[in-house]
Design a protein around this motif. Sequence first.
Motif, PDB file in Angstrom:
ATOM      1  N   TRP A   1     -41.482 -48.981 -27.593  1.00  0.00           N
ATOM      2  CA  TRP A   1     -41.304 -48.697 -26.166  1.00  0.00           C
ATOM      3  C   TRP A   1     -39.892 -49.042 -25.703  1.00  0.00           C
ATOM      4  O   TRP A   1     -39.255 -49.947 -26.222  1.00  0.00           O
TER       5      TRP A   1
ATOM      6  N   ARG B   1     -42.321 -57.528 -13.927  1.00  0.00           N
ATOM      7  CA  ARG B   1     -42.998 -56.236 -14.040  1.00  0.00           C
ATOM      8  C   ARG B   1     -42.141 -55.315 -14.891  1.00  0.00           C
ATOM      9  O   ARG B   1     -40.938 -55.519 -15.007  1.00  0.00           O
TER      10      ARG B   1
ATOM     11  N   ARG C   1     -42.505 -48.783 -19.012  1.00  0.00           N
ATOM     12  CA  ARG C   1     -42.133 -48.496 -20.396  1.00  0.00           C
ATOM     13  C   ARG C   1     -42.604 -47.103 -20.779  1.00  0.00           C
ATOM     14  O   ARG C   1     -43.615 -46.629 -20.269  1.00  0.00           O
TER      15      ARG C   1
ATOM     16  N   GLU D   1     -46.350 -41.945 -23.942  1.00  0.00           N
ATOM     17  CA  GLU D   1     -47.027 -42.472 -22.757  1.00  0.00           C
ATOM     18  C   GLU D   1     -46.029 -43.167 -21.849  1.00  0.00           C
ATOM     19  O   GLU D   1     -44.950 -43.569 -22.277  1.00  0.00           O
TER      20      GLU D   1
ATOM     21  N   VAL E   1     -46.173 -46.412 -19.050  1.00  0.00           N
ATOM     22  CA  VAL E   1     -47.029 -47.534 -18.654  1.00  0.00           C
ATOM     23  C   VAL E   1     -46.293 -48.389 -17.636  1.00  0.00           C
ATOM     24  O   VAL E   1     -45.113 -48.691 -17.809  1.00  0.00           O
TER      25      VAL E   1
ATOM     26  N   ALA F   1     -46.708 -52.182 -16.061  1.00  0.00           N
ATOM     27  CA  ALA F   1     -47.439 -53.414 -16.374  1.00  0.00           C
ATOM     28  C   ALA F   1     -46.766 -54.585 -15.694  1.00  0.00           C
ATOM     29  O   ALA F   1     -45.637 -54.475 -15.206  1.00  0.00           O
ATOM     30  N   GLU F   2     -47.469 -55.702 -15.677  1.00  0.00           N
ATOM     31  CA  GLU F   2     -46.891 -56.929 -15.145  1.00  0.00           C
ATOM     32  C   GLU F   2     -47.310 -58.106 -16.010  1.00  0.00           C
ATOM     33  O   GLU F   2     -48.383 -58.108 -16.599  1.00  0.00           O
ATOM     34  N   THR F   3     -46.440 -59.071 -16.103  1.00  0.00           N
ATOM     35  CA  THR F   3     -46.719 -60.323 -16.779  1.00  0.00           C
ATOM     36  C   THR F   3     -46.702 -61.413 -15.718  1.00  0.00           C
ATOM     37  O   THR F   3     -45.702 -61.584 -15.024  1.00  0.00           O
TER      38      THR F   3
ATOM     39  N   TRP G   1     -49.980 -60.682 -19.872  1.00  0.00           N
ATOM     40  CA  TRP G   1     -49.629 -59.279 -19.659  1.00  0.00           C
ATOM     41  C   TRP G   1     -50.844 -58.510 -19.157  1.00  0.00           C
ATOM     42  O   TRP G   1     -51.961 -58.694 -19.643  1.00  0.00           O
ATOM     43  N   ARG G   2     -50.635 -57.651 -18.141  1.00  0.00           N
ATOM     44  CA  ARG G   2     -51.720 -56.837 -17.581  1.00  0.00           C
ATOM     45  C   ARG G   2     -51.201 -55.434 -17.320  1.00  0.00           C
ATOM     46  O   ARG G   2     -50.167 -55.256 -16.673  1.00  0.00           O
ATOM     47  N   GLU G   3     -51.929 -54.441 -17.814  1.00  0.00           N
ATOM     48  CA  GLU G   3     -51.579 -53.044 -17.569  1.00  0.00           C
ATOM     49  C   GLU G   3     -52.024 -52.646 -16.169  1.00  0.00           C
ATOM     50  O   GLU G   3     -53.162 -52.876 -15.772  1.00  0.00           O
TER      51      GLU G   3
ATOM     52  N   ARG H   1     -51.391 -46.312 -16.760  1.00  0.00           N
ATOM     53  CA  ARG H   1     -51.033 -45.661 -18.027  1.00  0.00           C
ATOM     54  C   ARG H   1     -51.330 -44.168 -17.911  1.00  0.00           C
ATOM     55  O   ARG H   1     -52.375 -43.789 -17.403  1.00  0.00           O
TER      56      ARG H   1
END
Length: 183
Positions: free
Chosen positions: A73, A87, A90, A101, A103, A105-107, A112-114, A117
């Motif tokens: 990515w 955040r 990617r 793809e 995506v 996401a945030e950490t 990490w959480r999607e 997508r």
Amino acid sequence: MQTFDSCCGNPPNLTGRSGTWTIENGYMRSSANQASSIATLNNWDIIFKDRLSPPVYGISGRIYLEWSGAGNWGGFMYDYIDARNYREVRVSRSVPGRLGEIVLAETVNGVWREVFRAPRLQSSTDREVWLTLRRENDRTIVHELNTVSNIQVRQAPPTVPTLSGLGLFAAWNQVRFDDVGIF
């Protein structure tokens, strides 16, 4: 637009926070094969001090995805507070038989959480991706040039009282960045 020059150390206004970042032939490149390589904009608070309310900013540039594996990515990082809170947007390469793809996401506190997508519809198998990320208050807007993708997602502003950062993001591959603009 930022063309990177290795004559003077780090490229103007960007510092590697994780991973291995090098400058060669006018590109800034992540060469680390790790889950997250991040380079952030320096002097964020000075550059954007007049935009604290409402927070409107963005980043745009050419991303070269050098490897074609599904887990490789490249993209941009935003709302950066520290290595455990940021955040990202990617993208992965499309190859024959598999769409790439995109995506968001945030950490948060290292987890990490999607958030979103989707397949990169109408994307070519070219290694180069022109990507723009714009943050307007609670909206995150992502646009990939030469495709019909224009994604808008509502995300709450960061809860940390300091102004957060913006920069480059790479994961599990070699990614080059060129013609990067901050606005």
